[in-house]
Design an enzyme around this catalytic site. Sequence first.
Site, PDB file in Angstrom:
ATOM      1  N   CYS A  56      20.350  36.741   2.509  1.00 14.95           N
ATOM      2  CA  CYS A  56      21.701  35.844   2.973  1.00 14.95           C
ATOM      3  C   CYS A  56      21.765  36.085   4.635  1.00 14.95           C
ATOM      4  O   CYS A  56      21.093  36.968   4.988  1.00 14.95           O
ATOM      5  CB  CYS A  56      22.994  36.355   2.270  1.00 14.95           C
ATOM      6  SG  CYS A  56      22.627  35.921   0.603  1.00 14.95           S
ATOM      7  N   ARG A  91      17.305  29.818   7.801  1.00 14.55           N
ATOM      8  CA  ARG A  91      16.750  30.173   6.602  1.00 14.55           C
ATOM      9  C   ARG A  91      16.976  29.480   5.459  1.00 14.55           C
ATOM     10  O   ARG A  91      16.603  29.885   4.446  1.00 14.55           O
ATOM     11  CB  ARG A  91      17.133  31.728   6.558  1.00 14.55           C
ATOM     12  CG  ARG A  91      16.783  32.661   7.741  1.00 14.55           C
ATOM     13  CD  ARG A  91      17.438  33.722   7.589  1.00 14.55           C
ATOM     14  NE  ARG A  91      17.171  34.481   6.537  1.00 14.55           N
ATOM     15  CZ  ARG A  91      17.182  35.999   6.401  1.00 14.55           C
ATOM     16  NH1 ARG A  91      17.655  36.817   7.250  1.00 14.55           N
ATOM     17  NH2 ARG A  91      17.154  36.379   5.015  1.00 14.55           N
ATOM     18  N   TRP A 149      22.070  32.704   0.419  1.00 12.19           N
ATOM     19  CA  TRP A 149      20.944  32.079  -0.278  1.00 12.19           C
ATOM     20  C   TRP A 149      21.011  32.734  -1.830  1.00 12.19           C
ATOM     21  O   TRP A 149      20.866  34.072  -1.949  1.00 12.19           O
ATOM     22  CB  TRP A 149      19.859  32.628   0.232  1.00 12.19           C
ATOM     23  CG  TRP A 149      18.361  32.451  -0.535  1.00 12.19           C
ATOM     24  CD1 TRP A 149      17.689  33.516  -1.226  1.00 12.19           C
ATOM     25  CD2 TRP A 149      17.542  31.161  -0.448  1.00 12.19           C
ATOM     26  NE1 TRP A 149      16.519  32.771  -1.598  1.00 12.19           N
ATOM     27  CE2 TRP A 149      16.326  31.661  -1.354  1.00 12.19           C
ATOM     28  CE3 TRP A 149      17.800  30.096   0.161  1.00 12.19           C
ATOM     29  CZ2 TRP A 149      15.478  30.702  -1.613  1.00 12.19           C
ATOM     30  CZ3 TRP A 149      16.560  29.005  -0.357  1.00 12.19           C
ATOM     31  CH2 TRP A 149      15.478  29.382  -0.969  1.00 12.19           C
ATOM     32  N   ASN A 183      24.293  41.074   1.571  1.00 13.44           N
ATOM     33  CA  ASN A 183      22.871  40.638   1.190  1.00 13.44           C
ATOM     34  C   ASN A 183      21.983  41.632   0.489  1.00 13.44           C
ATOM     35  O   ASN A 183      22.121  42.751   0.706  1.00 13.44           O
ATOM     36  CB  ASN A 183      22.446  40.363   2.770  1.00 13.44           C
ATOM     37  CG  ASN A 183      20.997  40.180   2.714  1.00 13.44           C
ATOM     38  OD1 ASN A 183      20.360  39.202   1.775  1.00 13.44           O
ATOM     39  ND2 ASN A 183      20.086  40.384   3.911  1.00 13.44           N
ATOM     40  N   GLY A 184      21.350  41.152  -0.602  1.00 17.74           N
ATOM     41  CA  GLY A 184      20.597  41.976  -1.372  1.00 17.74           C
ATOM     42  C   GLY A 184      21.037  41.548  -2.901  1.00 17.74           C
ATOM     43  O   GLY A 184      21.392  40.812  -3.338  1.00 17.74           O
ATOM     44  N   GLU A 228      -6.612  26.333  -3.581  1.00 20.93           N
ATOM     45  CA  GLU A 228      -5.639  26.743  -2.661  1.00 20.93           C
ATOM     46  C   GLU A 228      -5.862  26.825  -1.340  1.00 20.93           C
ATOM     47  O   GLU A 228      -5.200  26.533  -0.210  1.00 20.93           O
ATOM     48  CB  GLU A 228      -4.881  27.643  -3.027  1.00 20.93           C
ATOM     49  CG  GLU A 228      -3.827  28.201  -2.722  1.00 20.93           C
ATOM     50  CD  GLU A 228      -2.619  27.151  -2.187  1.00 20.93           C
ATOM     51  OE1 GLU A 228      -2.641  26.147  -2.756  1.00 20.93           O
ATOM     52  OE2 GLU A 228      -1.689  27.567  -1.405  1.00 20.93           O
ATOM     53  N   LYS A 241      -4.669  24.672   2.031  1.00 18.20           N
ATOM     54  CA  LYS A 241      -4.054  25.290   3.220  1.00 18.20           C
ATOM     55  C   LYS A 241      -4.731  24.678   4.474  1.00 18.20           C
ATOM     56  O   LYS A 241      -4.108  24.483   5.465  1.00 18.20           O
ATOM     57  CB  LYS A 241      -3.850  26.813   3.077  1.00 18.20           C
ATOM     58  CG  LYS A 241      -2.739  27.437   3.290  1.00 18.20           C
ATOM     59  CD  LYS A 241      -1.693  27.722   2.194  1.00 18.20           C
ATOM     60  CE  LYS A 241      -1.127  26.457   1.873  1.00 18.20           C
ATOM     61  NZ  LYS A 241      -0.358  26.588   0.750  1.00 18.20           N
ATOM     62  N   GLU A 262      -4.105  21.266   5.172  1.00 15.40           N
ATOM     63  CA  GLU A 262      -2.489  20.829   5.597  1.00 15.40           C
ATOM     64  C   GLU A 262      -2.293  21.087   7.054  1.00 15.40           C
ATOM     65  O   GLU A 262      -1.518  20.401   7.729  1.00 15.40           O
ATOM     66  CB  GLU A 262      -1.727  21.813   4.654  1.00 15.40           C
ATOM     67  CG  GLU A 262      -0.346  21.346   4.594  1.00 15.40           C
ATOM     68  CD  GLU A 262       0.320  22.249   3.357  1.00 15.40           C
ATOM     69  OE1 GLU A 262      -0.328  23.260   3.035  1.00 15.40           O
ATOM     70  OE2 GLU A 262       1.128  21.886   2.943  1.00 15.40           O
ATOM     71  N   HIS A 304     -24.774  20.201  -8.120  1.00 15.05           N
ATOM     72  CA  HIS A 304     -24.698  18.729  -8.835  1.00 15.05           C
ATOM     73  C   HIS A 304     -24.320  17.761  -7.810  1.00 15.05           C
ATOM     74  O   HIS A 304     -23.655  16.636  -8.076  1.00 15.05           O
ATOM     75  CB  HIS A 304     -23.819  18.811 -10.013  1.00 15.05           C
ATOM     76  CG  HIS A 304     -24.265  20.116 -11.044  1.00 15.05           C
ATOM     77  ND1 HIS A 304     -25.272  19.693 -11.898  1.00 15.05           N
ATOM     78  CD2 HIS A 304     -23.732  21.161 -11.388  1.00 15.05           C
ATOM     79  CE1 HIS A 304     -25.542  20.683 -12.506  1.00 15.05           C
ATOM     80  NE2 HIS A 304     -24.638  21.725 -12.357  1.00 15.05           N
ATOM     81  N   LYS A 350       8.691  19.677   3.672  1.00 15.27           N
ATOM     82  CA  LYS A 350       8.680  21.113   2.827  1.00 15.27           C
ATOM     83  C   LYS A 350       9.069  20.785   1.290  1.00 15.27           C
ATOM     84  O   LYS A 350       8.416  21.234   0.541  1.00 15.27           O
ATOM     85  CB  LYS A 350       9.964  21.755   3.310  1.00 15.27           C
ATOM     86  CG  LYS A 350       9.816  23.234   2.629  1.00 15.27           C
ATOM     87  CD  LYS A 350       8.713  24.078   3.025  1.00 15.27           C
ATOM     88  CE  LYS A 350       8.747  25.377   1.996  1.00 15.27           C
ATOM     89  NZ  LYS A 350       7.372  25.982   1.695  1.00 15.27           N
TER      90      LYS A 350
HETATM   91  O1  M6R Z   1       8.800  22.830  -3.944  1.00 11.18           O
HETATM   92  P1  M6R Z   1       7.436  22.793  -4.796  1.00 11.18           P
HETATM   93  O2  M6R Z   1       6.784  24.061  -5.166  1.00 11.18           O
HETATM   94  O3  M6R Z   1       7.705  22.159  -6.144  1.00 11.18           O
HETATM   95  O4  M6R Z   1       6.366  21.981  -3.911  1.00 11.18           O
HETATM   96  C1  M6R Z   1       5.120  21.616  -4.175  1.00 11.18           C
HETATM   97  C2  M6R Z   1       4.163  21.080  -3.219  1.00 11.18           C
HETATM   98  O5  M6R Z   1       4.849  20.082  -2.612  1.00 11.18           O
HETATM   99  C3  M6R Z   1       3.758  22.227  -2.280  1.00 11.18           C
HETATM  100  O6  M6R Z   1       3.510  23.294  -3.015  1.00 11.18           O
HETATM  101  C4  M6R Z   1       3.084  21.562  -1.131  1.00 11.18           C
HETATM  102  O7  M6R Z   1       1.910  21.551  -1.784  1.00 11.18           O
HETATM  103  C5  M6R Z   1       2.780  22.874  -0.150  1.00 11.18           C
HETATM  104  N1  M6R Z   1       3.319  22.157   1.218  1.00 11.18           N
HETATM  105  C6  M6R Z   1       1.558  23.450   0.243  1.00 11.18           C
HETATM  106  O8  M6R Z   1       1.540  24.234   1.090  1.00 11.18           O
END
Ligand code: M6R
Length: 612
Positions: free
Chosen positions: A2, A27, A74, A100-101, A485, A489, A492, A508, A607
């Site tokens: 927070c 944040r 938060w 906060n905490g 993953e 990344k 992305e 294959h 996001k």
């Molecule tokens: O908020 P969520 O975990 O549901 O989001 C899922 C995906 O949109 C999210 O993980 C996305 O793939 C990320 N930007 C990857 O880094």
Amino acid sequence: MCGIVGYTGSRTAPALLIAGLKKLEYRGYDSAGLALQREGTLVVAKKAGSVADLEATLNRDLEQVTVGIGHTRWATHGRPTDINAHPHCSCGDEIALVHNGIIENHQELKDWLAGEKGHHFISETDTEVLAHLIEEFYEGDLLVAMRQAMNKVVGSYTVLALSAREPGRLVCTRQSSPLIIGLGEGENLIASDITALLEHTRKTKILEDGEFAAITADSVEIVNADGAAIETDIFEITWDLEAAEKGGFDHFMLKEIMEQPDAVRETMRQRIDREKGKVKIDDLGLSIDEITALDKLYIIACGTAYHAGLVGKIIIESLTGIPVEVDVASEFRYRAPLLKQNQMVIVISQSGETADTLAALRLARQKGLKVLAITNVVGSSVAREADHVFYTWAGPEIAVASTKAYLTQLVALYLLGLYFGEIRSYIDQSVAKELLEGLIALPGQIREVLSEASIDRLRAYCRHLAGWESAFFVGRNLDFPVAMEGALKLKEISYIHAEAYAAGELKHGPLALIVEGIPVIALATQKAVLDKTLSNIQEVNARGGAVFAITQKGFNDVAGQVDGVFYLPPVNDLLAPVLSAVPTQLIAYYAAVERGHSIDKPRNLAKSVTVE
Ligand code: M6R
């Protein structure tokens, strides 16, 4: 998690506190509030929503007020509602505080205060306990009362309080949570983040764990838990506002990568009974009978959370004997899954607001299945609609590329696997104990992976990688979802086309794409399949691919067969994904930095994806 700010001086406090809270809102917060001293009373204004929503409710007659505290929340304990918003007050409304905490022994304290001492509680928060506890000790000196009260508290916290009976005085303390005193001319401030202070002063005193401070407009008194005075140096801040928001890092993504040891530790906090060698998550609300009767689990999620689910499948199946099916949420909905009794759905979502995941959750519930949500956001749609919730305590994640949330999702899945495995008597006690000890060691090991020397080793390879438009990630068993993953990344944020393959699949088809110098990141952390993975690495080498391996210390055969190698600290194979994901995040980050991309807000992405 927070944001906290306090002011005492001669300027208009509400406006100043609101401006400070807005600086902390980057944040991502869900409610906000102020407590102000006015003519021997406290005026409290608080509201679910943004700081601007709170600002709109403030009366003009508060303009003369020059002392107050503020908070952006938060949520951890209790949903984001007006009542749960901070500040929280004592019974007589004479003391108000923000926090906060997490107060770990809040229930025990609440039982004592509400029972024996007759205090009246109105919120669902752990924080409210502190207001009543301090009131219990209060005899006219807030600093003394706070010292005595905090002696009974277990947890991590920053607390900032004021009393109606002590004009112009703010009192605070901290334990494992930041707190900074800003020194002004005829005024002083307190904040959880430097960002809230920068507009007013660059001269600060930084409070250490277990220290207490009382400030007025022209004095700062710092004492230890026994009340003995402490001399503290003045620390001059040189960061600009943008750097301060990112904690001195160039990007939120890097800041969040660096926060992973804490995020992982927080997610395990209070969920492991080390003495008994057991996971304790009884607050999930699932009965022993329900867990014992489970004959299938579905894990449903999107993107990075889906990759966590793929790791979760292997973990849960091996720890519980329950078959697990993993689905991308947008596919699950449209493929008429054969849902039956004694099955349960686990949805994973950092934000708790992803439209596809939410729709899959609703479908599962409509079909009569119970849903357990793993999410990072208290009070999110997923959390509200699921039958059971496991919160990851990663803190707000701002960069679009998910990093710390992913690691905490993995931890959640390990804990669930161990918990279910123990209840179903599937897992051997000694194995469970070894894994628990392994989990406890992870934050320290992640810190090792994040050391400067380790990062330097990666950066050289990233310079090579950044010059390519195509790259591969390969791995077997638990290394395969980590490879997926890693590829996500990299795509992305660096916009390099990256593909992940089960290493055994290369021959294959994809092997046709291997040309001289093409970057191939090989995950080789699984002892049982190490020889097989090494053979696949040889297949790439033979075609000129530039292989960079991520492996465990002690897997000596790897180094001689690759162009570069990154060693993780030795780790139980089952837990390796938590460590091996970290260098893949750094590879993506530094490749994107080399290519000069917008790291925190990659093109075309958001996001939280709240549309189908
Ligand atoms: O908020 P969520 O975990 O549901 O989001 C899922 C995906 O949109 C999210 O993980 C996305 O793939 C990320 N930007 C990857 O880094």
